[in-house]
Design a protein around this motif. Structure first.
Motif, short mmCIF file in Angstrom:
data_model
loop_
_atom_site.label_atom_id
_atom_site.label_comp_id
_atom_site.label_asym_id
_atom_site.label_seq_id
_atom_site.Cartn_x
_atom_site.Cartn_y
_atom_site.Cartn_z
N LEU A 117 0.74 -1.21 0.03
CA LEU A 117 0.18 0.17 0.16
C LEU A 117 0.91 1.07 -0.17
O LEU A 117 0.55 2.37 -0.78
N VAL B 207 0.77 -2.69 -4.28
CA VAL B 207 -0.61 -3.41 -3.81
C VAL B 207 -1.82 -2.47 -3.98
O VAL B 207 -2.07 -1.87 -2.62
N PRO B 208 -2.42 -2.07 -5.04
CA PRO B 208 -3.53 -1.06 -4.92
C PRO B 208 -4.80 -1.50 -4.46
O PRO B 208 -4.63 -2.60 -4.38
N HIS C 192 -5.66 -5.53 -6.79
CA HIS C 192 -5.23 -5.80 -5.71
C HIS C 192 -4.82 -7.12 -5.66
O HIS C 192 -3.54 -7.06 -4.93
N PHE D 184 -0.79 -8.18 -4.66
CA PHE D 184 -0.42 -8.77 -3.68
C PHE D 184 0.52 -9.98 -3.91
O PHE D 184 1.46 -10.27 -3.18
#
Lengths: 162, 534
Positions: free
Chosen positions: B367, B372-373, B378, B382
């Motif tokens: 983040l 890792v939006p 997402h 990750f």
């Protein structure tokens, strides 16, 4: 039936929050990872609010701003928008409630990745580290022969060092 | 309310207070230790629950300002790029420390003679070595003999496992021909002295539920209490009192119920760390000591040293299992420890390998750096990061400077109304250059190990956990606060035994040296009891 009247968020607010959480971390396409809204993380956020942190006004302010933006787009609420429309609204809400998304992201990420269903989705045991712990390979100490072969590396001081 | 007088009062039950009290207990003197924290229950430690990572940002956080524990005192550290980290409990900051347990090098005691900076210590490595040995027995030190980077020593326990991550990173050091060696770790790798062996829980810095890590609540304190030391918890000392003869005659403290008490004592010993000790001395003003107790030199609170940390994290293509195992103990590199002026700075640094992160910390790292939006990308972001991170911290030697200080904050106070410490600190040019060198070398070695990307944080803002220099020892009363034994020049029955007495900081974790010095001071008192106050 539980009495929700003493909880920080009314049921419509909790519903909105769950929709926001599902937008931040949606379910994975392969179905292995759940969405954040489906994991009960709203209750965790409420517990943090109840513990006296400064979270509640940030969340309330954000939800109010989100609802207003949703109404401008002809929906009754954020949850009433279709899933494709929601990210744009979360991008836009920063103008009205700048701390909302960044604060929520921190708590969502932290809470999501400690949930048993998420740990299982990652292939990890859905348990605390203690008491089972983890096995760990000893590793290869063979290369240390080369390190030792360099000889003494520490600096002499001219005294009775060793 | 006045207490029955005792022979010795020790303030603080952390690393130094525990070792000192245990050692002195054999004299059968009446010894009381006052600790503002309490005994902790390991069954409540973070790793016993699924929320173990989140609690690092809560009740087991590093900063006393955000933990919300009533036993903590606030610290105004807004005037420093490095924030204070400590813990108040029986065991003190050893509850949260990484248990990385190296010794100083001989050159660390001769900084002025060898490099022309700062001052030499009034003792040398050889004099301290026997106390390192005693401490190793008491704490239980895992490691591997034969490290060419320091004088010979015999670890008491087998080394911590390197794990897959350690093998991968060692590959980088080997390819560059750099030094590396399994860490000296105060961790029971096998059952030791009643302590269960390490089971690789991961976050030693959130306290050890297994009891394998050598925090002093499970090492020295049980033995000290059995030997007769009285340990009073939830007792916060406000000031040290001085008699007409100029000697310390006791302490005023608030007990667990908030009642003010006066504990009289023949000897007063400060073990409150490099911030708490100057705070207490500066809060102990009197007509004889208007600028703070034992402060005729004006050096109480000055020369604050941290270890500026550079953190370099590598992202790899292969799974590393790096969330398993003691997170601060794997291996060390002292390739750049000793001075080489061609590097553009004097003194040096250690690399300490830091194991990877659990899923929550991985997500938060992603983040922070944008990898890792939230939203549709997402899970893919990750997956790129999870179990693929490992790296190191560079522990840089700080040099003492009088502009780096602990003073009393004019407004901030703790829950008993005692003025809180205020930190004023800036990185020296030498430290800044060293940091830059260290992170560049860190990136180089991680890339050599196969990292496809590296992330740098320097200085690491949370890393104010090594607190040193604020009541330095020396032979000249105008240039030091205590003598070579930790006895205050100005008050001969007042001793300082924590990191405050450090003359220089070295480039390794200080706990082992703090405890060795505390044991040495206790031995000095024992050998000189008959004439100590003459």
């Amino acid at each position: 039936m539980s009495d929700d009247s003493s909880r920080p968020f009314a049921s419509d607010q909790a519903q909105e929050l769950a929709a926001v959480l599902d937008t931040l971390i949606p379910p994975s396409e392969d179905g292995r990872m759940p969405g954040a809204g489906a994991l009960g993380l709203v209750r965790r956020l409420e517990e943090i609010c109840e513990a006296g942190a400064d979270l509640r006004p940030i969340l309330e302010g954000g939800l109010t701003a989100l609802s207003a933006l949703a109404r401008e787009r002809g929906a009754g609420s954020f949850a009433g928008l279709c899933e494709d429309e929601r990210p744009a609204l979360l991008e836009a809400v920063g103008e009205h409630a700048p701390a909302f998304v960044p604060t929520l992201l921190f708590h969502t990420y932290a809470g999501y990745y400690q949930h048993p269903k998420v740990l299982e989705g990652l292939g990890l045991p859905a348990r605390a580290p203690f008491p089972q712990g983890y096995p760990l390979e000893a590793g290869d100490l063979g290369p240390l022969e080369r390190v030792q072969a360099r000889g003494r590396l520490w600096r002499e001081t001219g005294e009775s060092d060793a | 309310m006045s207490e029955e007088p005792v022979d010795v009062v020790v303030i603080g039950a952390g690393a130094a207070g525990a070792a000192f009290a245990w050692s002195l207990a054999e004299t059968r003197m009446r010894i009381v230790c006052l600790e503002q924290g309490d005994w902790l229950d390991p069954s409540t430690y973070p790793t016993t629950g699924l929320d173990w990572e989140a609690r690092r940002f809560g009740d087991f956080g590093l900063s006393p300002n955000g933990r919300g524990r009533p036993e903590d005192y606030p610290v105004n550290d807004t005037g420093s790029p490095i924030q204070i980290s400590n813990f108040n409990a029986v065991g003190g900051s050893t509850i949260l420390y990484a248990a990385h347990f190296p010794r100083f090098h001989p050159s660390d005691f001769r900084v002025h003679s060898l490099d022309g900076v700062a001052d030499d210590w009034p003792l040398d490595y050889a004099e301290l070595a026997p106390w390192y040995d005693v401490n190793a027995e008491m704490m239980g030190v895992a490691g591997l003999a034969g490290d060419p980077a320091g004088p010979p020593k015999e670890p008491t326990l087998p080394p911590v496992p390197l794990g897959r991550m350690g093998d991968v990173l060692a590959r980088g050091f080997d390819s560059l021909g750099w030094h590396w060696w399994p860490s000296d770790s105060a961790i029971a790798t096998v059952e030791y002295d009643g302590r269960a062996p390490c089971i690789n829980l991961g976050p030693c810095i959130s306290a050890c539920a297994q009891g394998a890590k050598a925090s002093t609540d499970v090492t020295y304190w049980p033995k000290a209490v059995r030997a007769g030391v009285e340990l009073r918890t939830r007792c916060r000392v406000r000031e040290i009192t001085v008699g007409d003869d100029g000697l310390a005659d006791g302490v005023i403290y608030y007990d667990a119920d908030g009642v003010e008490r006066h504990q009289r004592a023949e000897i007063v010993v400060l073990a409150c760390n490099g911030v708490g000790t100057p705070r207490l001395l500066l809060n102990s003003c009197s007509a004889r000591f208007p600028d703070g107790l034992a402060n005729h030199s004006g050096l109480v609170g000055k020369n604050l040293m941290f270890h500026p940390y550079g953190m370099v994290t590598g992202i790899f293509d292969e799974p590393l299992e790096s969330y398993k195992g003691p997170n601060g103990c794997c291996f060390i590199s002292q390739e750049f420890y000793e001075t080489d002026r061609e590097r553009g700075f004097v003194r040096g640094y250690s690399f300490e390998i830091v194991r990877g992160m659990g899923p929550g910390s991985t997500a938060l790292l992603g983040l922070a750096n944008g990898s890792v939006p939230w939203g549709a990308g997402h899970h893919a972001g990750f997956a790129e990061l999870w179990d693929r991170t490992a790296g190191m911290v560079a522990i840089c030697e700080d040099l003492p400077e009088e502009v780096n200080t602990v003073t009393l904050d004019p407004e901030l106070s703790d829950s008993d109304g005692i003025p809180a410490p205020k930190i004023t600190y800036r990185l020296s040019e030498n430290s800044q250059r060293m940091l830059e060198h260290s992170v560049a070398r860190g990136q180089e070695v991680l890339e050599a190990a196969g990292a496809k990307q590296t992330l740098v944080t320097a200085p690491l803002g949370i890393a104010g956990w090594h607190l040193m220099g604020t009541a330095r020892m020396g032979t000249d009363p105008s240039r030091s606060v205590t003598d070579p034994w930790g006895r205050c020049h100005d008050v001969r029955n007042l001793f300082v035994i924590d990191g405050s007495v450090f003359v220089t900081a070295a480039a390794v974790n200080p706990t082992n040296t703090i405890q060795a010095l505390a044991l040495r001071t206790a031995d000095y008192i024992k050998r000189n009891l008959a004439t100590l106050l003459d």
